[in-house]
Design an enzyme around this catalytic site. Sequence first.
Site, PDB file in Angstrom:
ATOM      1  N   SER A 128     -22.144 -41.066   6.657  1.00  0.00           N
ATOM      2  CA  SER A 128     -22.453 -42.111   5.695  1.00  0.00           C
ATOM      3  C   SER A 128     -22.263 -43.487   6.300  1.00  0.00           C
ATOM      4  O   SER A 128     -21.536 -43.674   7.270  1.00  0.00           O
ATOM      5  CB  SER A 128     -21.536 -41.969   4.491  1.00  0.00           C
ATOM      6  OG  SER A 128     -20.197 -42.200   4.905  1.00  0.00           O
ATOM      7  N   LYS A 129     -22.955 -44.421   5.697  1.00  0.00           N
ATOM      8  CA  LYS A 129     -22.924 -45.810   6.113  1.00  0.00           C
ATOM      9  C   LYS A 129     -21.500 -46.375   6.145  1.00  0.00           C
ATOM     10  O   LYS A 129     -21.171 -47.199   6.986  1.00  0.00           O
ATOM     11  CB  LYS A 129     -23.750 -46.596   5.095  1.00  0.00           C
ATOM     12  CG  LYS A 129     -24.427 -47.835   5.592  1.00  0.00           C
ATOM     13  CD  LYS A 129     -25.375 -48.292   4.490  1.00  0.00           C
ATOM     14  CE  LYS A 129     -25.952 -49.665   4.769  1.00  0.00           C
ATOM     15  NZ  LYS A 129     -26.901 -50.061   3.722  1.00  0.00           N
TER      16      LYS A 129
END
Length: 499
Positions: A262-263
């Site tokens: 994830s970012k």
Amino acid sequence: MTRTSERPIRARMAPSPTGRLHIGTARTSLYNFLFARHVGGTYVLRIEDTDLVRSTEDDERDIIDNLHWLGITWDEGPQVAGGEDIGPYGPYRQRNRSELYAAEAARLLESGHAYHCWCTPEELEAVRREQEAAKEAPRYNGRCLRLTDADLAQFAAEGRKPAIRFQVPAETVRFDDLVRGEVEFDNRLLGDFIIVRADGSPLYHFVVVVDDEKMEITHVIRGEDHISNTPKHIALIRALGYREPRFGHIPLILNADRSKMSKRKSQTSVTAYREEGYLPEAMVNFLAFLGWSPGTEEEIFTLDQLIERFDLAQVHKGGAIFDKDRLNYLNGIYIRSLTDEQLALRLRHFLPEALDDEGVLRVVPLIKERLVKLADARELAAFLTESDDEVAALYDADKLVPKGRSVADATAALRAAREALGELAAADFAADVLESRCRAEAERLGWTAGDFFRPLRVAVTGRSVSPPLFGSMELLGRDRVLARLDAALRKSSLQESLA
RNA sequence: GCCCCCAUCGUCUAGAGGCCUAGGACGCCACCCUUUCAAGGUGGAGAUCACCGGUUCGAAUCCGGUUGGGGGCACCA
């Protein structure tokens, strides 16, 4: 069931332009691409922009540009971001296919597989919260399935607009996953889900099924996060009378803590890696091996070799952590495999304009094997474009003076080098000449070459770590080298007098 | 909470019953090379194959359970 294996093979990638091209999407696209090309099938790009609010043209452009950058090609789809959207199975942007979805939703309504749901998001949210509090599965309670005429009249009076909900059949669904084998799921555990919003826009689970059918997709290869959604899709496929494609769920790419990449925890945008100077060849090679291996000890593969070797049967089931160290290693391998000319071309945008094409080509041999990423060239070559004053500002005794030596020693070394090199004509400022002169000076003073070169390196580049010293001097030229030696001399004599 | 999926060195992986006292690569450490840093070379540490039971003459490989991890359960995709 229709034997899809006899249809011409068609695979697709279906990114959503609600963010930059994600590493995970890139890897899924790559696997689909490798699969399609390996079997000689058709590869389709479909833009999943049903979420009109979050989808942007900038993101679509980023996705398409980076897919191209990676070397992934497709046979159908919008070839250019923002460009035309026509083709044998087009349009390929979901925002341009709304009539189709409306018609298919109407069919579902007619056949009784779907129904109107008048619940508001707030009401649904309240129910969900209650269920969570009661430790129950959060799913739709079926309220709108049991509406009276009075309820309906009331909603109409309130001006409510209904969403369309799919009624999930109470049955067990099985499918033979291309990478995981037999998977079974009891759809009774599922709540009925929305397929069309109250504003008339269709939702993912619905459009993906409609489009895969209409685009004659035979193989749906996607991330493992979709494996739990597959039973929903199969239910929809059956209700609509579609042909069932083969499904294959590939393992997820993970953050260092093994959660889905994830970012928040990792750098996920392909653009960011590109801007750091990772080569697409390295990225592709790296991504391909995150969840697949040819079963041998080979590890360096070009895209074409990957196409030749790729086999879904050898795709792993477990997720893989994105290991940047390994990416760095591969990137170095690919950088060093380039010719100087090729590397100079790729380096152009990472180096200051002040360095012309000829200048870039001349530094390449000096920095090539020191680059992990193309962007590293900036620091490595900085001494070339920095002014003598800027370089002088970097001097300090700590760097100038070799370990175990004094400031006076460093001054003596600089002076000796200054005098020896000052005797050379500009035309004689070649690495081999410079080196033999300096070695001779070191020997005359009784210094080891290593110690003697250190003050020179700092004087010339401003840094204690630099590309090879004499090659650097050659590029800099007589005037600038002597000017920098003089500046360093002033600095060290000053410190000497203060000491 | 329920369901689904997964499980070999820190990491990516080889391994589809005997070839495994588990191989390679990254990373790490040491040495060599060497003008710094790299690159390159050599060597090393590092996995009781998550655990427990089976099946079998024989299991990392097959079966069951346990544990652990992940994913899904939206008018996001």
